[in-house]
Enzyme design. Sequence first.
Site, short mmCIF file in Angstrom:
data_model
loop_
_atom_site.label_atom_id
_atom_site.label_comp_id
_atom_site.label_asym_id
_atom_site.label_seq_id
_atom_site.Cartn_x
_atom_site.Cartn_y
_atom_site.Cartn_z
N ARG A 71 17.18 -48.93 24.30
CA ARG A 71 18.27 -48.12 23.75
C ARG A 71 18.09 -46.64 24.10
O ARG A 71 19.07 -45.93 24.39
CB ARG A 71 18.34 -48.32 22.24
CG ARG A 71 19.53 -47.65 21.56
CD ARG A 71 19.68 -48.19 20.15
NE ARG A 71 20.83 -47.60 19.47
CZ ARG A 71 20.75 -46.64 18.55
NH1 ARG A 71 19.55 -46.14 18.22
NH2 ARG A 71 21.82 -46.18 17.97
N HIS A 75 20.93 -44.46 25.94
CA HIS A 75 21.47 -43.23 25.34
C HIS A 75 21.16 -42.01 26.19
O HIS A 75 21.90 -41.02 26.15
CB HIS A 75 20.92 -43.06 23.92
CG HIS A 75 21.60 -43.93 22.92
ND1 HIS A 75 21.70 -43.60 21.58
CD2 HIS A 75 22.22 -45.13 23.04
CE1 HIS A 75 22.36 -44.55 20.94
NE2 HIS A 75 22.67 -45.50 21.81
N ASN A 103 22.24 -40.88 17.54
CA ASN A 103 20.78 -40.84 17.57
C ASN A 103 20.12 -40.47 16.25
O ASN A 103 19.00 -40.90 15.98
CB ASN A 103 20.31 -39.85 18.64
CG ASN A 103 20.68 -40.30 20.04
OD1 ASN A 103 20.69 -41.48 20.34
ND2 ASN A 103 20.99 -39.34 20.91
N HIS A 202 21.87 -56.60 23.60
CA HIS A 202 21.94 -56.80 22.16
C HIS A 202 21.42 -58.17 21.75
O HIS A 202 21.51 -58.54 20.58
CB HIS A 202 23.36 -56.60 21.66
CG HIS A 202 23.72 -55.15 21.47
ND1 HIS A 202 24.92 -54.73 20.92
CD2 HIS A 202 23.04 -54.02 21.76
CE1 HIS A 202 24.95 -53.41 20.88
NE2 HIS A 202 23.83 -52.96 21.40
#
Length: 285
Positions: A71, A75, A103, A202
């Site tokens: 992740r 990001h 975040n 995911h």
Amino acid sequence: MATTRTFLVLFSLACSLSLCICDDESNYGGGEGNLFPGFYRSSCPRAEEIVRSVVAQAVAREARMAASLMRLHFHDCFVQGCDGSLLLDSSGSIVTEKGSNPNSNSARGFDVVDQIKAALENECPGTVSCADLLTLAARDSSVLTGGPSWMVPLGRRDSRSASLSGSNNNIPAPNNTFNTILSRFTNQGLDLTDLVALSGSHTIGFSRCTSFRQRLYNQSGNGSPDITLEQSYATNLRQRCPPSGGDQNLSELDINSAGKFDNSYFKNLIENMGLLNSDQGRLNI
């Protein structure tokens, strides 16, 4: 049936792709010159081995860390390219991306990144960029949980700037519609197949109650739940995520195998058991 067939076709295409979101050189933010897998072959030949070792230790301590590191990479890349800008703290003119809505109180794994960087600096000081470190850690996290591997082109340069607004506006949110998510992918030079492939990450990890509470209690702003959510699954989620409080309570993104990188996530969507709005919306393509 048509929707399901379309989804399965895209899924089959996605399975043939790597999960690296930056496999085109033009997508590498902060890069200078050509990127190639053997970039550190002479300057730091054990770089990939060191990253893999530290990530393996971290995941052995906490299986959830694999998803957290992947992740971080996602990001990072969706803001200014894969340039390590997410890792910068506020200083002088820099306002950290760590405080953005996607975040804040959510992004984690920075301590593991620090451990990897310390190990690399001990082996070959001032050589391996944090941007490359984060990219390698994402790939290794996939492999360690049974997911795909891919060859990582290296040679990124670390950013000297961050973009709080970019982090707030570019990263897909849990409650975004499918069209909004696709638009945000398109803005990164990615397409529908990339979206489906990357959504597959995911299959591991967890999400906070605050990210899916809306589906359970107030889906359309009228005080009613999302009636498309499979009912026994919704009942189970309500036990972990109350109408108020418990914002940090966690639920598995893939209820069947949260620690294993497999295709269960996609099967869950077909059964209306996607945890996030942004997940379940992918079925309606």
